[in-house]
Design an enzyme around this catalytic site. Sequence first.
Site, PDB file in Angstrom:
ATOM      1  N   HIS A 175     -20.217  27.513  17.077  1.00 62.57           N
ATOM      2  CA  HIS A 175     -20.043  25.523  17.631  1.00 62.57           C
ATOM      3  C   HIS A 175     -20.224  25.878  19.175  1.00 62.57           C
ATOM      4  O   HIS A 175     -21.294  25.226  19.774  1.00 62.57           O
ATOM      5  CB  HIS A 175     -19.277  24.646  17.785  1.00 62.57           C
ATOM      6  CG  HIS A 175     -19.085  24.100  16.077  1.00 62.57           C
ATOM      7  ND1 HIS A 175     -17.822  24.662  14.848  1.00 62.57           N
ATOM      8  CD2 HIS A 175     -19.617  23.544  15.122  1.00 62.57           C
ATOM      9  CE1 HIS A 175     -17.991  24.606  13.735  1.00 62.57           C
ATOM     10  NE2 HIS A 175     -19.123  23.730  13.684  1.00 62.57           N
ATOM     11  N   SER A 233     -16.921  30.427  10.768  1.00 63.87           N
ATOM     12  CA  SER A 233     -16.765  28.857   9.886  1.00 63.87           C
ATOM     13  C   SER A 233     -15.516  28.471  10.276  1.00 63.87           C
ATOM     14  O   SER A 233     -14.448  28.244  10.098  1.00 63.87           O
ATOM     15  CB  SER A 233     -16.858  29.330   7.977  1.00 63.87           C
ATOM     16  OG  SER A 233     -16.999  28.197   7.551  1.00 63.87           O
ATOM     17  N   SER A 234     -15.212  26.720  10.265  1.00 65.85           N
ATOM     18  CA  SER A 234     -14.386  25.905  10.105  1.00 65.85           C
ATOM     19  C   SER A 234     -13.675  25.951   9.294  1.00 65.85           C
ATOM     20  O   SER A 234     -12.632  25.799   8.864  1.00 65.85           O
ATOM     21  CB  SER A 234     -14.856  24.385   9.958  1.00 65.85           C
ATOM     22  OG  SER A 234     -15.473  24.465  11.342  1.00 65.85           O
ATOM     23  N   ARG A 235     -14.431  26.893   7.773  1.00 64.41           N
ATOM     24  CA  ARG A 235     -13.228  27.412   6.590  1.00 64.41           C
ATOM     25  C   ARG A 235     -12.238  27.955   6.412  1.00 64.41           C
ATOM     26  O   ARG A 235     -11.985  28.234   5.828  1.00 64.41           O
ATOM     27  CB  ARG A 235     -14.243  27.223   5.153  1.00 64.41           C
ATOM     28  CG  ARG A 235     -14.996  25.652   5.110  1.00 64.41           C
ATOM     29  CD  ARG A 235     -15.493  25.418   4.099  1.00 64.41           C
ATOM     30  NE  ARG A 235     -15.945  24.216   3.295  1.00 64.41           N
ATOM     31  CZ  ARG A 235     -17.077  23.509   3.697  1.00 64.41           C
ATOM     32  NH1 ARG A 235     -17.981  24.180   4.321  1.00 64.41           N
ATOM     33  NH2 ARG A 235     -17.593  21.972   3.015  1.00 64.41           N
TER      34      ARG A 235
HETATM   35  P1  AMP Z   1     -20.970  22.925  11.137  1.00 59.91           P
HETATM   36  O1  AMP Z   1     -19.894  21.986  11.219  1.00 59.91           O
HETATM   37  O2  AMP Z   1     -20.580  23.519   9.834  1.00 59.91           O
HETATM   38  O3  AMP Z   1     -21.649  21.578  10.102  1.00 59.91           O
HETATM   39  O4  AMP Z   1     -21.966  23.451  11.660  1.00 59.91           O
HETATM   40  C1  AMP Z   1     -22.248  23.086  12.776  1.00 59.91           C
HETATM   41  C2  AMP Z   1     -23.794  23.806  13.664  1.00 59.91           C
HETATM   42  O5  AMP Z   1     -23.812  24.785  13.618  1.00 59.91           O
HETATM   43  C3  AMP Z   1     -24.540  23.979  12.145  1.00 59.91           C
HETATM   44  O6  AMP Z   1     -25.929  24.121  12.840  1.00 59.91           O
HETATM   45  C4  AMP Z   1     -23.915  25.331  11.695  1.00 59.91           C
HETATM   46  O7  AMP Z   1     -24.945  26.162  11.269  1.00 59.91           O
HETATM   47  C5  AMP Z   1     -23.579  25.969  12.747  1.00 59.91           C
HETATM   48  N1  AMP Z   1     -22.496  26.683  13.180  1.00 59.91           N
HETATM   49  C6  AMP Z   1     -21.703  27.322  12.304  1.00 59.91           C
HETATM   50  N2  AMP Z   1     -21.463  28.584  11.856  1.00 59.91           N
HETATM   51  C7  AMP Z   1     -21.684  29.334  12.988  1.00 59.91           C
HETATM   52  C8  AMP Z   1     -21.678  30.468  13.104  1.00 59.91           C
HETATM   53  N3  AMP Z   1     -20.666  31.147  12.879  1.00 59.91           N
HETATM   54  N4  AMP Z   1     -22.394  30.453  13.936  1.00 59.91           N
HETATM   55  C9  AMP Z   1     -23.836  30.117  14.523  1.00 59.91           C
HETATM   56  N5  AMP Z   1     -24.073  29.008  14.216  1.00 59.91           N
HETATM   57  C10 AMP Z   1     -22.560  28.157  13.686  1.00 59.91           C
END
Ligand code: AMP
Length: 265
Positions: A22, A169-171
């Site tokens: 992020h 990943s947040s997960r």
């Molecule tokens: P999320 O909070 O999971 O919805 O992700 C928000 C944004 O961050 C989305 O565009 C995701 O694709 C991006 N994102 C999530 N994980 C990563 C990562 N490891 N590297 C780059 N971008 C990410």
Amino acid sequence: MAGLGGDDLGFVPTMGAFHAGHIALMEEARKHHQIACVSLFVNPLQFGPTEDLAKYPRDETRDFALADRAGMDIMFCPTTDEVYPRESTTVHVPVLTDRLEGKTRPGHFDGVATIVAKLFNIVRPKTAYFGWKDLQQCLVIRRMVADLNMNVELSFHETVREPDGLAMSSRNVYLSPEERSLAPLLYKALTDLAEQLRKSSETFNGMIEQATRELTKVGFEIDYLELVSMRDLHPTPTTEDAAIVVAAKLGKTRLIDNFRLNSKP
Ligand code: AMP
């Protein structure tokens, strides 16, 4: 009506629980625009009834500090009632949502497309930033923007990884210590397959089967592991504009990752 921040705004839509992936997107938005905005909204519309909406990691105080440190001018955190005051009109992107995540998570991409369309209309960014980590999501949003003539530029960025290769990943916080130590094998399988493909694509199906067997043996439950075209996300025999995509459960945690081959940015 003006959006949130004038006509040179870079926008990063997120569901919070920030990690370096992020932050990298926020830094891009910061670097290229007068105004940089991050949104934090855990979007109920993109979660299935048996998914992790209730326990999705949330820490707004920490996220606020990190967004501030990354130089964000605006952190947009609407409530669910503000975003969805009644049953919403939705956006459905065809074809690209039929397979992979779309198949396993019915309705997921309608939720994603709907929230991203709404956020674009509220925030009115010049450019929106997304991560290739969610490859199918990138293609779905690109198609929505083209089909609905949305006036926004899209900027896609490489996946940020832990030192051992695991895609951030947040997960990942759901993983037990043992699962966390196994998780990097997913990306290792992708890079091994990409390396083998560089040598020869003839025996690729056999390689996929072997990788699936090996991952299953150590505890992954593979949902899909495929070579797909970046055009339509259907299986492809060639490496041109293609990606190897994977989704697997490790314990209760569903992980996705991908490796793009000879792809245009
Ligand atoms: P999320 O909070 O999971 O919805 O992700 C928000 C944004 O961050 C989305 O565009 C995701 O694709 C991006 N994102 C999530 N994980 C990563 C990562 N490891 N590297 C780059 N971008 C990410």
